[in-house]
Write an enzyme that holds these catalytic residues in place. Sequence first.
Site, PDB file in Angstrom:
ATOM      1  N   HIS A  88      35.512 -28.979   2.500  1.00 42.04           N
ATOM      2  CA  HIS A  88      36.623 -29.178   1.568  1.00 42.04           C
ATOM      3  C   HIS A  88      36.967 -27.846   0.929  1.00 42.04           C
ATOM      4  O   HIS A  88      36.092 -27.055   0.612  1.00 42.04           O
ATOM      5  CB  HIS A  88      36.246 -30.179   0.478  1.00 42.04           C
ATOM      6  CG  HIS A  88      37.353 -30.407  -0.496  1.00 42.04           C
ATOM      7  ND1 HIS A  88      38.418 -31.226  -0.208  1.00 42.04           N
ATOM      8  CD2 HIS A  88      37.584 -29.904  -1.737  1.00 42.04           C
ATOM      9  CE1 HIS A  88      39.251 -31.219  -1.241  1.00 42.04           C
ATOM     10  NE2 HIS A  88      38.774 -30.433  -2.177  1.00 42.04           N
ATOM     11  N   ASP A 167      41.423 -42.369  -7.676  1.00 44.85           N
ATOM     12  CA  ASP A 167      41.778 -40.960  -7.577  1.00 44.85           C
ATOM     13  C   ASP A 167      43.232 -40.787  -7.205  1.00 44.85           C
ATOM     14  O   ASP A 167      43.915 -39.905  -7.723  1.00 44.85           O
ATOM     15  CB  ASP A 167      40.905 -40.245  -6.555  1.00 44.85           C
ATOM     16  CG  ASP A 167      41.360 -38.811  -6.359  1.00 44.85           C
ATOM     17  OD1 ASP A 167      41.281 -38.053  -7.341  1.00 44.85           O
ATOM     18  OD2 ASP A 167      41.844 -38.462  -5.265  1.00 44.85           O
ATOM     19  N   ARG A 174      47.885 -36.827 -13.154  1.00 44.01           N
ATOM     20  CA  ARG A 174      47.489 -35.503 -13.649  1.00 44.01           C
ATOM     21  C   ARG A 174      48.548 -34.469 -13.304  1.00 44.01           C
ATOM     22  O   ARG A 174      48.868 -33.596 -14.106  1.00 44.01           O
ATOM     23  CB  ARG A 174      46.146 -35.083 -13.040  1.00 44.01           C
ATOM     24  CG  ARG A 174      44.945 -35.773 -13.683  1.00 44.01           C
ATOM     25  CD  ARG A 174      43.696 -35.562 -12.842  1.00 44.01           C
ATOM     26  NE  ARG A 174      43.457 -34.158 -12.582  1.00 44.01           N
ATOM     27  CZ  ARG A 174      42.871 -33.683 -11.479  1.00 44.01           C
ATOM     28  NH1 ARG A 174      42.454 -34.512 -10.541  1.00 44.01           N
ATOM     29  NH2 ARG A 174      42.697 -32.396 -11.328  1.00 44.01           N
ATOM     30  N   SER A 189      37.619 -35.882  -8.669  1.00 45.85           N
ATOM     31  CA  SER A 189      38.640 -36.123  -7.644  1.00 45.85           C
ATOM     32  C   SER A 189      38.124 -35.741  -6.265  1.00 45.85           C
ATOM     33  O   SER A 189      38.214 -36.508  -5.310  1.00 45.85           O
ATOM     34  CB  SER A 189      39.895 -35.317  -7.993  1.00 45.85           C
ATOM     35  OG  SER A 189      40.856 -35.449  -6.980  1.00 45.85           O
ATOM     36  N   LYS A 193      36.591 -38.740  -3.298  1.00 33.43           N
ATOM     37  CA  LYS A 193      37.192 -38.840  -1.973  1.00 33.43           C
ATOM     38  C   LYS A 193      36.197 -38.462  -0.895  1.00 33.43           C
ATOM     39  O   LYS A 193      36.053 -39.155   0.104  1.00 33.43           O
ATOM     40  CB  LYS A 193      38.393 -37.885  -1.861  1.00 33.43           C
ATOM     41  CG  LYS A 193      39.676 -38.485  -2.344  1.00 33.43           C
ATOM     42  CD  LYS A 193      40.817 -37.489  -2.227  1.00 33.43           C
ATOM     43  CE  LYS A 193      40.598 -36.287  -3.132  1.00 33.43           C
ATOM     44  NZ  LYS A 193      41.846 -35.623  -3.508  1.00 33.43           N
TER      45      LYS A 193
END
Lengths: 440, 440
Positions: A88, A167, A174, A189, A193
């Site tokens: 990620h 999320d 947000r 967040s 995920k």
Amino acid sequence: MGMEDCVRPIDIIMKKRNGNTHTQEEIVYLIQQYTEGRIPDYQMAAWLMAAFLNGLDEEETYFLTHAMLHSGKIIDLSCIEKPKIDKHSTGGVGDKISLILAPAVASCGIAVPMTSGRGLGFSGGTLDKLESIPGYRTRLTEKEFVSILGKVGFVMSGQTDDIAPADKKLYALRDVTGTVENIAFITSSILSKKLAEGAEAVVMDVKFGSGAFMKAKAEALCLAETLLRVAGKLGKNLICVLTSMDQPLGNAVGNRLEVIESIECLNGEKIPDLVEITCTLGGYMLIAGKKAGTLSEGKELIEEKLKNGEAFERFVDSVRSQGGDVGFVEHPEKFERARFSRPIHSTKNGFINKIHTENIGTAAVYLGAGRFSKDDEIDPAAGIIVHKKLGSTVRKGEKLLTLYYNKESHVDEAALLAGSSYTIGEDRGHDFQLMHEVIG
Amino acid sequence: MGMEDCVRPIDIIMKKRNGNTHTQEEIVYLIQQYTEGRIPDYQMAAWLMAAFLNGLDEEETYFLTHAMLHSGKIIDLSCIEKPKIDKHSTGGVGDKISLILAPAVASCGIAVPMTSGRGLGFSGGTLDKLESIPGYRTRLTEKEFVSILGKVGFVMSGQTDDIAPADKKLYALRDVTGTVENIAFITSSILSKKLAEGAEAVVMDVKFGSGAFMKAKAEALCLAETLLRVAGKLGKNLICVLTSMDQPLGNAVGNRLEVIESIECLNGEKIPDLVEITCTLGGYMLIAGKKAGTLSEGKELIEEKLKNGEAFERFVDSVRSQGGDVGFVEHPEKFERARFSRPIHSTKNGFINKIHTENIGTAAVYLGAGRFSKDDEIDPAAGIIVHKKLGSTVRKGEKLLTLYYNKESHVDEAALLAGSSYTIGEDRGHDFQLMHEVIG
């Protein structure tokens, strides 16, 4: 309406507003009720701002992540026997690493179950990039997700509605309430995920610098540490690699331009920063998946897969499996290009000492490569090619950037922003360091 | 979507989130766009919380008040020749002063153009009280407002849709987002409404203590000073009187119970704290309207109007003009009472040293006298009668309070709250002081 048994959203908002610490019960209540539509956006927005300004401690961040993770399904990948490792990135300008890394790592016998996001502000998103390949579908069912992962070795998908729905709602809120850049929110967040995807370990590219959401390295380190500790409480193995976003990654910024550059890289072209970061992140993924004993062994394996065409073949398989037209991938010259281009020239001789990378990302958004508001449509062909990176010399009149676009409405703004993003000095500046700390 | 010329709500939110100071332009934009429905509640909620926590300075508060005042109409009262003086209270438990004060002051030749609000949390609202008189209409057109004011000498109305519509929307949003207790917001809310009414001067009852929104006197002083300074910038004459809400005002809490107590007071019954506060506030109103030279002269005039029945007659006229059934006002014994009552007894002998007044207000809400959420219906007959006030002696088994209600669903919660609101000591505590500083 009891006295002790009745938690009210307003009480939770005021508790955080007053600087107090939430219980797990309160956070679970907030997230569940919000996800189910029983707490309205305006109350959640007030809580988000209160939590943004007064902070959530590590325990609260863990409660939040846990609640968000369990707001939806956790994908069961037990039918896949390979080690399941994901990567990620916290996002940056020109960051197309997933497109190169996932097929390369999959070629080494690791399953990469990757869910990605869309562009956010100046930062591009993997989904938008992939969708610039005609036909490519990023919206998969869970069944398709698992099946493609088994067959191709990696899969690239948007967050399904089942995965961390909390999320999904919070992220959108947000974005429009000025509560994006907060370590607790970012941590929950990302992890809600990523942990719902079923990966055993995740390598995190935590970015900082002028083209990242975290401008200061100290912030990125703090995020990395929070990610590690919260993931640890959730029993998940994480490796955080800090990398600099003080210049765009590679030379292309904008969806289709980045896909084309990724294809070049997958065909063995040595774009230095793309190769360096891909091999390092890939190396750690191979270590986590026990396919390499050391980082240098892992890096060599990845580099080999980029050179020998295996990574590219995987990428073609993936595009085919996800409905994309492989003709374009095999012959990138077929991609439709933007109708217009405008070069930005240097106004003096010197060294490239600094690049305001966020401005380049924002300029690309003005050209159509991203969205200012949720409903803006993306122009897949729009973007910027970066000709000069940090440390290069440049002569007056030489091209720094080229803008590509189809709509001319905001080109002047884009040119102004992009053009002013370079600092050109008489002396060579500090050497640029791409890779920084690794913690985990 | 320009670069320099485009103000976005998100930029304004982030500016305040980051602790910066707004320009008048930004505040005008925010208020106008929100009032016109072009900024959604969730963005306004985020800004409200950011401004609550990071503060608005006096200049920003002035900009906010100015923008809210000019979001609607300013009533033109130039056709009324009398001095036009209003009173406003920041709200508290049992505060029915407006019902007594307005007719008394009107009897002295002053026009009182009064717009009021509904109950908010533990604090009752003048409109809810008036509407417990069958037929009474608080929703008036501007024409009716001016005409009744001219005819009766005072008028009591809800905020029309034309008056400070920004405040109407913001007030409702603050109530559900935990952003009520903020001096800048309170100042702008009070002044934008009060200055739109067309009064020349306003006497403010700024309350503090356990049954007010401001618990500490220092806060109330700070609010009073902000009110004075911002009103001054807007060219309006203000007198702020600080009063203690450390016990309920009078003996009745709850809409119809308070109307009945007000009628008693208007009929000359000497309920000491109600008379004291009415005469003082009224005295300052008479001074502002040049109907009295000194406070003691003003107080005497008001007291006289309560004694001689003139204030009561004005009140009857007003009820008739606003559609209410005067039969009830002339014969309060006709009012329908609550079906059930429950006394709360003292568990020991001693002196009443402290009353947690907010809890008594909240207990009344549990009984049905107020709302926990906007759509809750009010039971006009529900409420509490206070038998013991600060400094009284009490014997074990003697009644402290009596609860009145029609619905039994939350009586236990109400009894628990109300019962625990008394602190009974062996020694007599400090003397209670109702009236405090006057500034202006």
